[in-house]
Every structure is written in C-alpha cells, then in structure tokens.
Design a protein around this motif. Structure first.
Motif, short mmCIF file in Angstrom:
data_model
loop_
_atom_site.label_atom_id
_atom_site.label_comp_id
_atom_site.label_asym_id
_atom_site.label_seq_id
_atom_site.Cartn_x
_atom_site.Cartn_y
_atom_site.Cartn_z
N TYR A 209 42.59 37.46 2.94
CA TYR A 209 41.14 37.37 3.15
C TYR A 209 40.81 37.15 4.62
O TYR A 209 39.99 37.85 5.20
CB TYR A 209 40.56 36.23 2.33
N SER A 210 41.45 36.14 5.21
CA SER A 210 41.11 35.76 6.59
C SER A 210 41.48 36.85 7.58
O SER A 210 40.73 37.11 8.53
CB SER A 210 41.79 34.44 6.97
N SER A 211 42.61 37.54 7.39
CA SER A 211 43.00 38.60 8.33
C SER A 211 42.04 39.78 8.28
O SER A 211 41.66 40.33 9.32
CB SER A 211 44.43 39.06 8.06
N LYS A 212 41.60 40.16 7.08
CA LYS A 212 40.66 41.28 6.96
C LYS A 212 39.30 40.92 7.55
O LYS A 212 38.65 41.74 8.22
CB LYS A 212 40.52 41.67 5.49
N GLU A 219 37.35 42.91 15.83
CA GLU A 219 37.83 44.19 16.34
C GLU A 219 37.06 45.38 15.80
O GLU A 219 37.16 46.49 16.32
CB GLU A 219 39.33 44.35 16.00
N GLY A 220 36.30 45.18 14.75
CA GLY A 220 35.53 46.28 14.19
C GLY A 220 34.15 46.39 14.81
O GLY A 220 33.83 45.76 15.83
N TRP A 221 33.29 47.20 14.20
CA TRP A 221 31.95 47.44 14.74
C TRP A 221 31.06 46.20 14.71
O TRP A 221 30.08 46.11 15.45
CB TRP A 221 31.28 48.57 13.95
N LEU A 222 31.41 45.19 13.89
CA LEU A 222 30.58 43.98 13.80
C LEU A 222 30.56 43.16 15.09
O LEU A 222 29.67 42.34 15.27
CB LEU A 222 31.07 43.10 12.64
N ARG A 223 31.53 43.39 15.98
CA ARG A 223 31.52 42.64 17.24
C ARG A 223 30.30 43.01 18.08
O ARG A 223 29.90 42.26 18.98
CB ARG A 223 32.81 42.88 18.02
N LYS A 224 29.69 44.19 17.81
CA LYS A 224 28.50 44.63 18.55
C LYS A 224 27.22 44.05 17.96
O LYS A 224 26.14 44.25 18.52
CB LYS A 224 28.40 46.16 18.53
#
Length: 447
Positions: A209-212, A219-224
């Motif tokens: 859970y935590s790694s995903k 690292e995904g689009w949510l960082r924006k």
C-alpha cells in the motif's frame, strides 16, 4: 441515585475497616439537601490491591481482548483473514480488515489513476509566433507595455491536472497513507517471536500500500497538484469510480470508531467492581491462553454473536473450544464462568453436567471440563480468582484459600470420567478407583 432518610444517627458512607463490603472505586458526588440550601461534596474511593493506573490498564485489557477474540472468531467464521493481536487496538485491527478487503480494488484503481487522471483545459498566456489565436483585451494591454519582435502575447489552452477533484484526491491519499504508516509502526513494535503469520502477511500488505501511494504522490502526476485543505468536495468526479473508491476507503478508515461495537451497559458496573472486573479479566485471559495453545472457540458468550455485540458475562456462561489439529488427540473443552455445581448426590448427575459436590464449596470462578472427540468426559481443571494479597491467601480460615481449593480438588466428584468401552483397558491398568476428577486447582491473584 441513593437517598438516605434524615436521622440523628451517624451514617457511615465509607469505612475502610469494613473489608468484607464490596465498595466500588470511583469518584462520587454527594448532595446534601437542607430546607434552605443545597450543598455538594465529593467522595473518592480508591481500588484495593491495584493502583488506579493498573485498574485502568485492566479495563482496557479486558475491552481490547474481548473485542479481539470476538473479531478473530467473527473473521474466521466468515472466511476472512484473522488479524487479532493483543498488541493492536481495535481501530488498528479493523483498519487491517478494511485494507485486506480493499487491496484488489486499490491495486486496480491506482494503476488506472496513474495512467489516466482527470484533467481540465486550463488557459494561459504566452509570447508566440503562432497567430492561430485572436487578440483579447489582456493581450492588447500586455503588448502595449512590452513588445517582442514578431511575437504576439496570446491566450492558449493546455490540459492541467491541478484541479479541485485532484486536490481533494491528493489529500485523501495522504490521509490513507498516514493511517497505513501508523498501523505499520504498531506492528513493528511487536516482538518477532510473538508475531503471528497473519500479521506478517498484513505487514507485507501495508508495505505494498505505502509503496504504491508514495509512487503516485512523489513520482507520478500528483506531484504537480497542490495540497489544499479547504477543498471539500469532488462533485465533478462523482461518476468516476476511481475517485469514489478512494473517497469511500478514506471515509471507512476515518470512521472506524463510529462503528465500534459497544459493550453492554452492565460492563460499566463491572468496571467499578474491582473484584468482579478481576473475575472477568481472569476468565478472558484463560480463553485467550487456551486459544494461544491451539484451541479454537466454537460457541458461547461472544462467540454466539456474529454481529460483534458484546453482551455481559453472566454467571453460568459456557464457552466451548476444540483443538485445531495441532495435537495428536482431539480435545473438546467447556470453560464455565461462575457456574454452580448443583447436584449433591451422584444419582442426580447427567452427561451434560457430569459433576456433583460433597462440600459447601461448589461454585468456582472458572471451571474447564475436558472431553474427547466422542464427548466422553475426561477430567476438570479449577481456577479461582482471588482479589486479595497473596500473604492473606496461603492459609486456612476466613481469608485463606487452602481449604476452598482442597474442597474443589477432592470434593467435586463425578462417576462419568472415561465411561466408555474404548477406555476399558485404561481404567483397568492405569486409572485409580476414585470419583474425584479435578486434576488441578489454582488461584489467580493481582500481581
């Protein structure tokens, strides 16, 4: 709720010399009503033999153990993974259950969400040589102040992920991650030799859970996407199953305590009666210990309630347990709480109640009756809880327990042990010709 009739004689509310009376530890408000005034005072009664902290620990231990045992039984009978551990709180155990049941959907939704988030067309202005857009007031104003050679200041559009539903989603994912990390920390505190295989699997699941979630957030689009606490709704995403899933998962994890099973009101009385609380604590600990030895609850008390409704522990309660396959021989146990042995003569004994008594001591706090696979009675173990100091117990007389334990050991009798053809050889060569079949007695005391 107690009213005392006015009298010239003194009324002793509490007398520490009257040790035979069962006073309830706690804080009590006293109200004195005169004709013209009402006066108040407070009375604090402290528990005997235990500090107030230990009393509180015992209350919490009873609640957590009962909830855990019932939840474990409920999970096993319904085919789901049992995560019971006395090291974890009820909320942590329920969070593990929710996460276990939700992982398949979580895995799918994080995959699809990472590849195709909800986006919206966002406008922006920039200097460009591409003249496909028309000039507007903002463009003209900007170009009147500053000019670039052969470039125009035009409005354009691009897809953006920094929208309200994604901001809410990011907050939800962070809150889910926080719950997961808290449960992980609690499991990490458990000594490895006391960690069950189920909990090891749960810990691995929490790591997945935590790694995903960390990948999606960092690292995904949510960082924006901005982290905004004031965004309340994701109304634009109510038809998107991915966003609904994470909204529901977060709600379940945050509202576990709202659905926490409630104890019967009678337990509030038990919590004040330290001697009763100690009896209940002892009975529960015996069941927990037997479970640790490889016995599985079958029915009785909290193990009759599939809805985790914790009814009071009444005198005569019987929990039945059986071996779960780890022993060579099958055993069936009946663990009886405060159950009176009624027959006073051998002729009145039955197969379901195989004991009779020949002394006034016929009501032990805990009685473990042992049966074989054919429900042939074998023997009995007696445990009595004594809410008093050890130095006051190890003697004969009013405060002592030696006489009582001896009565349990030698004057609780039965004609039924090993009464079957299959035990004929055993009875002939090994078994003494005795009616008393209590094989051991013990007293449990604070400390």
């Amino acid at each position: 709720g107690i009213y005392i009739t006015p009298s010239d004689d003194p009324y002793y509310i509490y007398n520490h010399n009257e040790n035979e009376n069962k006073y309830l530890p706690g804080l009590y408000r006293l109200k004195l009503v005169n004709q013209s005034t009402v006066k108040y005072s407070w009375l604090k009664i402290k528990p005997k033999f235990l500090t107030e902290n230990l009393l509180e620990v015992m209350k919490q231990d009873v609640e957590n153990t009962v909830k855990g045992l019932a939840r474990s039984f409920h999970a096993n009978t319904n085919g789901s993974l049992s995560n019971y551990s006395s090291f974890l709180t009820f909320e942590e155990i329920e969070a593990l259950t929710i996460l276990n049941n939700s992982y398949k959907d979580f895995n799918l939704n994080t995959y699809f969400l990472s590849h195709s988030p909800r986006v919206r067309a966002g406008s922006y202005y920039h200097w460009t040589r591409n003249k496909k857009r028309n000039l507007d007031d903002k463009s003209i104003k900007k170009m009147s102040i500053k000019k670039y050679d052969k470039e125009l200041y035009l409005k354009d559009f691009h897809a953006t992920v920094d929208i309200s539903e994604n901001r809410v989603l990011k907050r939800l994912l962070l809150e889910i991650l926080q719950v997961i990390m808290n449960v992980k920390k609690s499991i990490e505190k458990i000594p490895k030799n006391l960690m069950s295989s189920d909990l090891k699997k749960d810990f691995t699941l929490l790591q997945k859970y935590s790694s995903k979630l960390n990948y999606l957030l960092k690292e995904g689009w949510l960082r924006k996407v901005q982290i905004v606490q004031k965004e309340k709704g994701i109304s634009n995403a109510y038809l998107d199953y991915r966003y609904i899933f994470f909204k529901d998962l977060n709600w379940k994890l945050k509202h576990i305590s709202n659905f926490q099973p409630q104890f019967s009101r009678q337990y509030q009385y038990y919590w004040h009666r330290t001697d009763l609380l100690y009896e209940i604590w002892g009975y529960i600990k015996v069941i927990e210990a037997l479970k640790g030895l490889g016995f599985t609850p079958v029915k009785g008390w909290i193990f009759d309630n599939v809805d985790l409704d914790f009814q009071e522990l009444k005198p005569g309660t019987c929990v039945e347990m059986k071996t779960n396959g780890m022993y060579k021989h099958f055993m069936y146990l009946k663990i009886k709480y405060d159950d009176e042995v009624l027959p006073e003569e051998e002729e009145k004994v039955t197969l379901s109640n195989p004991l009779w008594h020949s002394s006034p001591h016929n009501r032990p706090d805990i009685r473990i009756e042992i049966y074989d696979k054919n429900m042939i009675f074998q023997s009995t173990i007696i445990l009595d809880t004594k809410y008093r100091r050890l130095k006051n117990m190890n003697n004969f007389g009013k405060a002592g327990i030696v006489e009582q334990l001896n009565a349990y050991r030698y004057q609780l009798l039965s004609p039924y042990p090993f009464r079957a053809d299959s035990y004929q050889k055993y009875n002939l060569f090994h078994r003494k010709n005795e009616d008393h079949q209590v094989i051991d007695v013990a007293a449990l005391y604070p400390g």
